[in-house]
Design a protein around this motif. Sequence first.
Motif, PDB file in Angstrom:
ATOM      1  N   UNK A  85       0.183  -1.450  -0.166  1.00 55.01           N
ATOM      2  CA  UNK A  85      -0.064   0.363   0.495  1.00 55.01           C
ATOM      3  C   UNK A  85       0.826   1.138   0.258  1.00 55.01           C
ATOM      4  N   UNK A  86       1.886   1.222   0.390  1.00 59.03           N
ATOM      5  CA  UNK A  86       3.457   2.318   0.492  1.00 59.03           C
ATOM      6  C   UNK A  86       2.868   3.555   0.918  1.00 59.03           C
ATOM      7  N   UNK A  87       2.169   2.550   2.259  1.00 60.97           N
ATOM      8  CA  UNK A  87       2.472   3.428   3.570  1.00 60.97           C
ATOM      9  C   UNK A  87       2.525   3.057   5.071  1.00 60.97           C
ATOM     10  N   UNK A  88       2.938   3.447   5.498  1.00 60.74           N
ATOM     11  CA  UNK A  88       3.320   2.933   7.287  1.00 60.74           C
ATOM     12  C   UNK A  88       2.458   2.645   8.282  1.00 60.74           C
ATOM     13  N   UNK A  89       1.847   1.818   8.951  1.00 58.34           N
ATOM     14  CA  UNK A  89       0.956   2.288  10.027  1.00 58.34           C
ATOM     15  C   UNK A  89       1.208   2.714  11.382  1.00 58.34           C
ATOM     16  N   UNK A  90      -0.265   3.364  11.900  1.00 61.45           N
ATOM     17  CA  UNK A  90       0.468   4.500  13.074  1.00 61.45           C
ATOM     18  C   UNK A  90      -0.703   3.381  13.891  1.00 61.45           C
ATOM     19  N   UNK A  91       0.481   3.554  15.176  1.00 57.23           N
ATOM     20  CA  UNK A  91      -0.308   3.403  16.046  1.00 57.23           C
ATOM     21  C   UNK A  91      -1.188   4.356  17.332  1.00 57.23           C
ATOM     22  N   UNK A  92      -2.419   4.279  17.596  1.00 61.98           N
ATOM     23  CA  UNK A  92      -3.135   4.845  18.682  1.00 61.98           C
ATOM     24  C   UNK A  92      -3.541   4.395  19.956  1.00 61.98           C
ATOM     25  N   UNK A  93      -2.851   5.273  21.216  1.00 61.87           N
ATOM     26  CA  UNK A  93      -3.195   3.869  22.214  1.00 61.87           C
ATOM     27  C   UNK A  93      -3.820   5.150  23.559  1.00 61.87           C
ATOM     28  N   UNK A  94      -4.383   4.491  24.306  1.00 57.72           N
ATOM     29  CA  UNK A  94      -4.990   5.223  25.094  1.00 57.72           C
ATOM     30  C   UNK A  94      -5.385   4.094  26.008  1.00 57.72           C
ATOM     31  N   UNK A  95      -5.176   4.805  27.438  1.00 63.27           N
ATOM     32  CA  UNK A  95      -5.274   3.484  29.478  1.00 63.27           C
ATOM     33  C   UNK A  95      -5.799   3.957  29.942  1.00 63.27           C
ATOM     34  N   UNK A  96      -6.396   3.299  30.077  1.00 65.79           N
ATOM     35  CA  UNK A  96      -7.383   3.616  31.651  1.00 65.79           C
ATOM     36  C   UNK A  96      -7.294   2.793  32.855  1.00 65.79           C
ATOM     37  N   UNK A  97      -8.008   3.183  33.985  1.00 61.95           N
ATOM     38  CA  UNK A  97      -7.213   2.286  35.309  1.00 61.95           C
ATOM     39  C   UNK A  97      -6.288   3.037  35.368  1.00 61.95           C
ATOM     40  N   UNK A  98      -6.189   2.240  36.828  1.00 58.24           N
ATOM     41  CA  UNK A  98      -5.597   3.259  37.845  1.00 58.24           C
ATOM     42  C   UNK A  98      -4.004   2.819  36.971  1.00 58.24           C
ATOM     43  N   UNK A  99      -2.891   3.135  37.987  1.00 56.22           N
ATOM     44  CA  UNK A  99      -1.503   3.342  37.697  1.00 56.22           C
ATOM     45  C   UNK A  99      -1.118   1.716  37.672  1.00 56.22           C
ATOM     46  N   UNK A 100      -1.417   0.983  39.105  1.00 53.52           N
ATOM     47  CA  UNK A 100      -1.221  -0.522  38.851  1.00 53.52           C
ATOM     48  C   UNK A 100      -1.872  -1.533  37.887  1.00 53.52           C
ATOM     49  N   UNK A 101      -3.100  -1.013  37.692  1.00 56.68           N
ATOM     50  CA  UNK A 101      -4.283  -2.366  37.465  1.00 56.68           C
ATOM     51  C   UNK A 101      -4.174  -1.752  35.622  1.00 56.68           C
ATOM     52  N   UNK A 102      -3.374  -0.537  34.719  1.00 51.19           N
ATOM     53  CA  UNK A 102      -3.813   0.113  33.680  1.00 51.19           C
ATOM     54  C   UNK A 102      -3.923  -1.269  32.842  1.00 51.19           C
ATOM     55  N   UNK A 103      -5.063  -1.020  31.307  1.00 49.25           N
ATOM     56  CA  UNK A 103      -5.271  -1.389  30.294  1.00 49.25           C
ATOM     57  C   UNK A 103      -5.315  -0.879  29.454  1.00 49.25           C
ATOM     58  N   UNK A 104      -4.557  -1.419  28.475  1.00 53.63           N
ATOM     59  CA  UNK A 104      -4.609   0.023  26.804  1.00 53.63           C
ATOM     60  C   UNK A 104      -4.913  -0.906  25.749  1.00 53.63           C
ATOM     61  N   UNK A 105      -5.402   0.028  25.391  1.00 58.00           N
ATOM     62  CA  UNK A 105      -5.954   0.016  24.434  1.00 58.00           C
ATOM     63  C   UNK A 105      -5.683   0.609  23.418  1.00 58.00           C
ATOM     64  N   UNK A 106      -4.923   0.038  21.402  1.00 56.03           N
ATOM     65  CA  UNK A 106      -4.704   0.350  20.573  1.00 56.03           C
ATOM     66  C   UNK A 106      -5.509   0.554  19.854  1.00 56.03           C
ATOM     67  N   UNK A 107      -5.589   1.385  18.585  1.00 51.45           N
ATOM     68  CA  UNK A 107      -6.165   1.582  17.317  1.00 51.45           C
ATOM     69  C   UNK A 107      -4.674   0.771  16.104  1.00 51.45           C
ATOM     70  N   UNK A 108      -4.856   0.629  14.946  1.00 50.51           N
ATOM     71  CA  UNK A 108      -3.569   0.427  13.626  1.00 50.51           C
ATOM     72  C   UNK A 108      -4.037   1.662  12.535  1.00 50.51           C
ATOM     73  N   UNK A 109      -4.129   2.597  12.024  1.00 51.47           N
ATOM     74  CA  UNK A 109      -4.575   2.826  11.050  1.00 51.47           C
ATOM     75  C   UNK A 109      -3.447   3.085  10.127  1.00 51.47           C
TER      76      UNK A 109
END
Length: 243
Positions: free
Chosen positions: A177-201
Amino acid sequence: MSAPLEFPPASDLATLLDVHFDDPRLLEQALIHRSWAFENGGAEPNERLEFLGDAVLALVVTDEIYHAHPTEQEGRLAKVRSAAVKTESLAEIARVLGLGRFVRLGRGEAISGGADKDSILADTLEAVIGAVYLDSGFVGAYDLVERLFAQRLLDLAERDAALDYKTSLQELTAARFDVLPRYEVQDTGPDHQKIFTARVVVDGEVVGTGTGRSKKQAEQVAAREAYRTLVARVESDGPEPVR
């Protein structure tokens, strides 16, 4: 003064692992995190055993995959080994064993969820392997690693995309496709129990999402979904650019 933390005896873990220790103190030391050592008179932590176990684990896994896949090239074998012994893989195996409840943690580390942190679980598992090596020799350590990692090695050997979906996705999108993927990451929860959610664009389109206990893990899960989506698209429609 707070009551002292209580942990199951190390002998329970030995029974769980089906390993006999002539010197039970080795297993006890393997379970001592530096935070517990600091709070308990400077007892020796498990870091030296972890160092030893890391080397033993790498050798056993290398021997296993070398003989199990006689036609595979060095590059593929290296990727299987790397995936098998990375922190996330070791932590998953440790969780299946319930290893976290045996780890001697300082109060602060315990309160912050240390018993379920990937790094602590992985390091402790390596320390346990090191302890088994010292007590039972290479044969005993080999047997333990073989039992703990057999299914993981089988699963990894059968995976597609060379085991590293982020790399494979980048190669695919650049070539097709002549492009590179881009990642968007968000996190939720307290510092010791964070859950990360990533999207590939890719070229403005979200082609994969994933969640994990770390940013890296979430990105890998998202990359896997994106890779499979784009491979299916290429196979059905040909190498057309993503819209």
